[in-house]
Design an enzyme around this catalytic site. Structure first.
Site, PDB file in Angstrom:
ATOM      1  N   CYS A 102      16.893   0.605   1.456  1.00  0.00           N
ATOM      2  CA  CYS A 102      15.803   0.394   2.411  1.00  0.00           C
ATOM      3  C   CYS A 102      16.262   0.232   3.863  1.00  0.00           C
ATOM      4  O   CYS A 102      15.480   0.457   4.786  1.00  0.00           O
ATOM      5  CB  CYS A 102      14.975  -0.817   1.987  1.00  0.00           C
ATOM      6  N   HIS A 142      10.690  -0.996   7.853  1.00  0.00           N
ATOM      7  CA  HIS A 142      10.690  -0.399   6.519  1.00  0.00           C
ATOM      8  C   HIS A 142       9.311  -0.571   5.904  1.00  0.00           C
ATOM      9  O   HIS A 142       8.765  -1.681   5.862  1.00  0.00           O
ATOM     10  CB  HIS A 142      11.761  -1.059   5.645  1.00  0.00           C
ATOM     11  N   ASN A 164       6.215   3.149  -1.064  1.00  0.00           N
ATOM     12  CA  ASN A 164       7.509   2.715  -0.545  1.00  0.00           C
ATOM     13  C   ASN A 164       8.534   3.786  -0.885  1.00  0.00           C
ATOM     14  O   ASN A 164       8.931   3.943  -2.041  1.00  0.00           O
ATOM     15  CB  ASN A 164       7.882   1.371  -1.177  1.00  0.00           C
TER      16      ASN A 164
END
Length: 338
Positions: free
Chosen positions: A116, A265, A295
């Site tokens: 991430c 993120h 995500n």
């Protein structure tokens, strides 16, 4: 003349197959469509085909960027690939991608496994290569297929993650710096909280044997060959480390008032809303571009930036703060001047 690294183009691709909230609600009747969206902010996740790998998405993203005519493939002299789902343990997937794209054999290529925070790390790596004269035109590629690690009965992660790849062109330019104030952090004590426990050298997967299936207290089922996430621990880590990182980017010479956009993120709605409130950031400057894709790990920030470009929110002259955080634990931040 001083040379500076500058982001000049971004493209991304999503798989054809989708996983919608309607489909999830049918599989998990205890979660209705509204509950899934209100908790995650995600309406659709794209899922890679069974016979595809992250490198296939990476190839398509790079070809999409090259098709814009921004640069000829013969001019690319380095390719950096961030992925936690490589084609093989070895060789590096970046080497396979270099050949598949038809790039010069004088082109450098390597993988790095960062998750991430990977896009920010990649910008830092590209800056170092360009500003020390080792490269001029770098393809920073982020590609992930977490769906291959997720057990279909584990809604704790299945509702969140989507597959994607992004290609970012970083070139030598005058008049910078355009990438600046890099900050990094690591706490390996949190490695166990976002992990695929078996399949690597420490705990190899047994050939032709299915690992045991177990169900946690929340009713999520998985094996040790699947992705495990301790959501509460990840949230606590993010609430503690990300504000600290964010604050470290500013001083008397560079203040928060000079920032036009904040690209964090794109984890999920609950996480981003909590961080935005904790740091006291204005919603109109805070990018949220994950409802259509979920995500996407290392690709989430470049996707958010590209969507902001498409919508005319991000234009030349704007200043962006980029912040990545997650698996590792790992976190990173920087300033991106467009």
């Amino acid at each position: 003349m001083n040379v500076f690294a500058r982001v000049t183009a971004i493209e991304y691709v999503l798989p054809v197959n989708s996983l919608t909230n309607d489909e999830l609600a049918r599989e998990f009747p205890e979660w209705n469509v509204d509950k899934i969206f209100n908790k995650t902010g995600i309406s659709d996740r794209r899922i890679i085909a069974q016979d595809e790998c992250a490198s296939d998405l990476a190839f398509l993203a790079c070809e999409k960027l090259l098709a814009t005519g921004t640069i000829d493939r013969s001019e690319i002299d380095f390719i950096i690939l961030c992925t936690q789902s490589p084609d093989y343990f070895l060789p590096a997937t970046a080497c396979i991608l270099q050949y598949r794209l038809g790039l010069s054999t004088l082109c450098g290529a390597f993988d790095y496994n960062q998750g991430c925070s990977g896009f920010i790390y990649g910008l830092g790596l590209a800056k170092g290569l360009i500003e020390t004269g080792q490269a001029k035109n770098i393809l920073l590629v982020t590609a992930e297929s977490y769906s291959k690690f997720i057990h279909p009965a584990d809604k704790s992660v299945r509702t969140l993650f989507g597959d994607a790849a992004a290609a970012t062109l970083i070139q030598a330019s005058a008049g910078g710096p355009f990438l600046d104030r890099f900050r990094y952090g690591t706490d390996g004590a949190g490695a166990k909280n976002l992990i695929v426990p078996i399949g690597g050298a420490r705990h190899p997967a047994a050939l032709n044997l299915e690992p045991d299936l177990y169900t946690d207290d929340s009713g999520n089922s998985r094996t040790d060959a699947n992705l495990y996430m301790n959501g509460s621990a990840i949230f606590e880590f993010s609430m503690r480390r990300v504000p600290e990182l964010f604050t470290s980017l500013f001083d008397d010479e560079f203040t928060i008032d000079q920032v036009d956009l904040f690209a964090f993120h794109q984890a999920n709605k609950f996480m981003l809303d909590s961080l935005r409130r904790r740091i006291k950031l204005p919603s109109e400057k805070f990018i949220a571009e994950f409802a259509h894709c979920g995500n996407t790990v290392s690709s989430s920030i470049p996707i958010a930036l590209k969507e902001s470009l498409n919508k005319g929110v991000l234009v030349e002259g704007k200043t962006v703060v980029g912040v990545g955080f997650g698996v590792g634990y790992s976190w990173a931040g920087c300033i991106i001047k467009w």
